[in-house]
Scaffold this motif. Structure first.
Motif, short mmCIF file in Angstrom:
data_model
loop_
_atom_site.label_atom_id
_atom_site.label_comp_id
_atom_site.label_asym_id
_atom_site.label_seq_id
_atom_site.Cartn_x
_atom_site.Cartn_y
_atom_site.Cartn_z
N TYR A 1 -77.15 61.43 -9.96
CA TYR A 1 -75.74 61.76 -9.74
C TYR A 1 -75.36 61.36 -8.32
N THR A 2 -74.11 60.95 -8.13
CA THR A 2 -73.62 60.64 -6.79
C THR A 2 -72.42 61.54 -6.47
N ALA A 3 -72.60 62.39 -5.46
CA ALA A 3 -71.54 63.27 -5.00
C ALA A 3 -70.93 62.68 -3.72
N HIS A 4 -69.91 63.34 -3.19
CA HIS A 4 -69.25 62.89 -1.96
C HIS A 4 -68.92 64.12 -1.12
N GLN A 5 -69.25 64.07 0.16
CA GLN A 5 -68.96 65.23 1.01
C GLN A 5 -67.46 65.38 1.22
N ASP A 6 -67.00 66.61 1.16
CA ASP A 6 -65.58 66.94 1.29
C ASP A 6 -65.46 68.27 2.03
N MET A 7 -64.29 68.84 2.03
CA MET A 7 -64.04 70.10 2.74
C MET A 7 -63.29 71.08 1.86
N MET A 8 -63.63 72.33 1.96
CA MET A 8 -62.93 73.40 1.26
C MET A 8 -62.23 74.27 2.29
N VAL A 9 -60.97 74.58 2.02
CA VAL A 9 -60.16 75.41 2.92
C VAL A 9 -59.52 76.54 2.11
N LYS A 10 -58.90 77.45 2.81
CA LYS A 10 -58.20 78.54 2.11
C LYS A 10 -57.00 77.98 1.37
N LYS A 11 -56.62 78.66 0.31
CA LYS A 11 -55.49 78.23 -0.51
C LYS A 11 -54.25 78.05 0.34
N GLY A 12 -53.58 76.93 0.18
CA GLY A 12 -52.41 76.63 0.98
C GLY A 12 -52.72 75.86 2.25
N ASN A 13 -54.01 75.70 2.56
CA ASN A 13 -54.46 74.95 3.74
C ASN A 13 -53.71 75.34 5.01
N PRO A 14 -53.81 76.61 5.43
CA PRO A 14 -53.04 77.09 6.58
C PRO A 14 -53.37 76.38 7.89
N VAL B 1 -65.17 74.96 4.99
CA VAL B 1 -66.56 74.81 4.53
C VAL B 1 -66.72 73.34 4.14
N THR B 2 -67.83 72.74 4.55
CA THR B 2 -68.04 71.34 4.18
C THR B 2 -69.39 71.14 3.51
N THR B 3 -69.36 70.47 2.39
CA THR B 3 -70.56 70.02 1.66
C THR B 3 -70.09 69.07 0.56
N ASP B 4 -70.92 68.85 -0.44
CA ASP B 4 -70.58 67.91 -1.50
C ASP B 4 -69.44 68.43 -2.36
N ASP B 5 -68.58 67.50 -2.79
CA ASP B 5 -67.37 67.88 -3.53
C ASP B 5 -67.67 68.68 -4.80
N VAL B 6 -68.76 68.34 -5.49
CA VAL B 6 -69.05 69.06 -6.74
C VAL B 6 -69.51 70.49 -6.49
N PHE C 1 -65.74 61.71 2.44
CA PHE C 1 -66.13 60.87 3.57
C PHE C 1 -67.59 60.43 3.57
N THR C 2 -68.35 60.72 2.52
CA THR C 2 -69.72 60.21 2.41
C THR C 2 -70.07 59.99 0.94
N ASP C 3 -71.16 59.27 0.70
CA ASP C 3 -71.78 59.18 -0.62
C ASP C 3 -73.09 59.95 -0.57
N GLU C 4 -73.33 60.79 -1.57
CA GLU C 4 -74.53 61.63 -1.60
C GLU C 4 -75.27 61.41 -2.93
N PRO C 5 -76.23 60.47 -2.94
CA PRO C 5 -77.00 60.24 -4.18
C PRO C 5 -78.05 61.34 -4.38
N TYR C 6 -77.93 62.10 -5.46
CA TYR C 6 -78.85 63.19 -5.74
C TYR C 6 -80.12 62.65 -6.41
N GLY C 7 -81.26 63.06 -5.87
CA GLY C 7 -82.53 62.65 -6.44
C GLY C 7 -83.40 63.83 -6.81
#
Length: 304
Positions: free
Chosen positions: A153-166, A222-227, A247-253
């Motif tokens: 699987y290939t994931a991608h690093q992203d960011m999670m914020v509070k609802k509404g992105n204050p 919070v930042t980690t893989d999008d999935v 902002f990245t590619d994360e190949p899961y092995g």
């Protein structure tokens, strides 16, 4: 004996013979049905047999009918333990089951061991698990310590914020000057330092802990893989949202001992079999696909 009696006895013998043949035919058909079930028990959909090399790890595990697999217990969609039932579910779990099934190991013979980011390599090296399937990004630094099958699987690093992105976070560089949560020993921690060097990292053992920090306004993102983030958001739709800056590619092995080339090759064979046979797609739909509707094509296995 009369002529009539002789005819009746011959007829009876013919009927008996026909009946016996019918029973044997039905039995054979049933046996074939059982064989078909056995052939497809791995869920791969592909009935070809993968060799269990004599003296290999997979042969030893097959003979023991037991295997220990390192997975995460806190990541919805990939590996999450139900506190009520004690069962672990997710895409990584299903991939592990496909591998175990190819060795003839039933689900009851799989022991899932909680494996967080920072202890994946030690668990493999010390033999605490036989292999690790735990949102485990393949990279050169880790290859110095363990070997990888896959990617699956290939994931991608992203960011999670509070609802509404204050805080108005739209791209990774917006994290500079902010408190950002991730997990110790993860590639996400390393990528954060590279992409937003002025951010203040707040590190925990599990991403569920990061989610609580964000919920309580102790961090800005919070930042980690999008999935992984997608799974957390799915459990708390009213609290969080995904920024959408991949902002990245994360190949899961799948991690195994560095020197165990035979086992790595075997797992690669199992993965490719699940790609062509449909087992991978089914596993995805039943797990990650419940909150990410688009089913991607599986990545090409890298037999380095």
């Amino acid at each position: 004996m009369s002529l009539i009696q002789g005819v009746d006895m011959r007829s009876a013998r013919r009927i008996s013979t026909i009946a016996m043949a019918a029973v044997l035919t039905i039995s054979a058909a049933a046996a074939c049905g059982d064989d078909k079930k056995k052939d497809s028990s791995s869920g791969s959909g592909d009935k070809k047999t993968i060799e269990l090399k004599a003296g290999s790890t997979m042969k030893k595990l097959a003979d023991a009918k037991k295997v220990k697999v390192g997975v995460k217990f806190d990541q919805p969609g990939f590996g999450q333990k139900d506190p009520a039932s004690g069962k672990v579910a997710g895409f990584d779990v299903e991939i592990a089951k496909l591998i175990a099934a190819e060795m003839g190991i039933p689900e009851s013979g799989i022991e899932f061991v909680e494996t967080v980011s920072k202890n994946r390599e030690p668990f493999i090296q010390e033999g605490k698990v036989d292999f690790v399937v735990a949102t485990y990004t393949i990279n050169d630094k880790r290859k110095e310590l363990v070997a990888f099958a896959g990617p699956y699987y290939t994931a991608h690093q992203d960011m999670m914020v509070k609802k509404g992105n204050p805080k108005g976070i739209k791209k990774v560089t917006d994290l500079d000057g902010k408190k950002v949560c991730s997990v110790k020993g993860s590639t996400s921690e390393k990528n954060l330092k590279e992409k937003a060097p002025q951010a203040t990292p707040v590190l925990f053992e599990k991403y569920t802990e990061c989610a609580e920090e964000l919920r309580n306004d102790k961090v800005d993102a919070v930042t980690t893989d999008d999935v992984i983030l997608g799974g957390l958001i799915d459990k708390a739709k009213d609290d969080f949202e995904l920024v959408g800056d991949k902002f990245t590619d994360e190949p899961y092995g799948i991690g195994v001992k560095k020197e165990d080339t035979d086992f790595r090759n075997f797992i690669n064979d199992v993965l490719e079999k699940s790609y062509t046979g449909g087992g991978w797609k089914t596993a995805y739909k039943e797990t990650v696909g419940k909150f990410l509707s688009d089913v991607p094509e599986p990545p090409k296995v890298n037999r380095y």
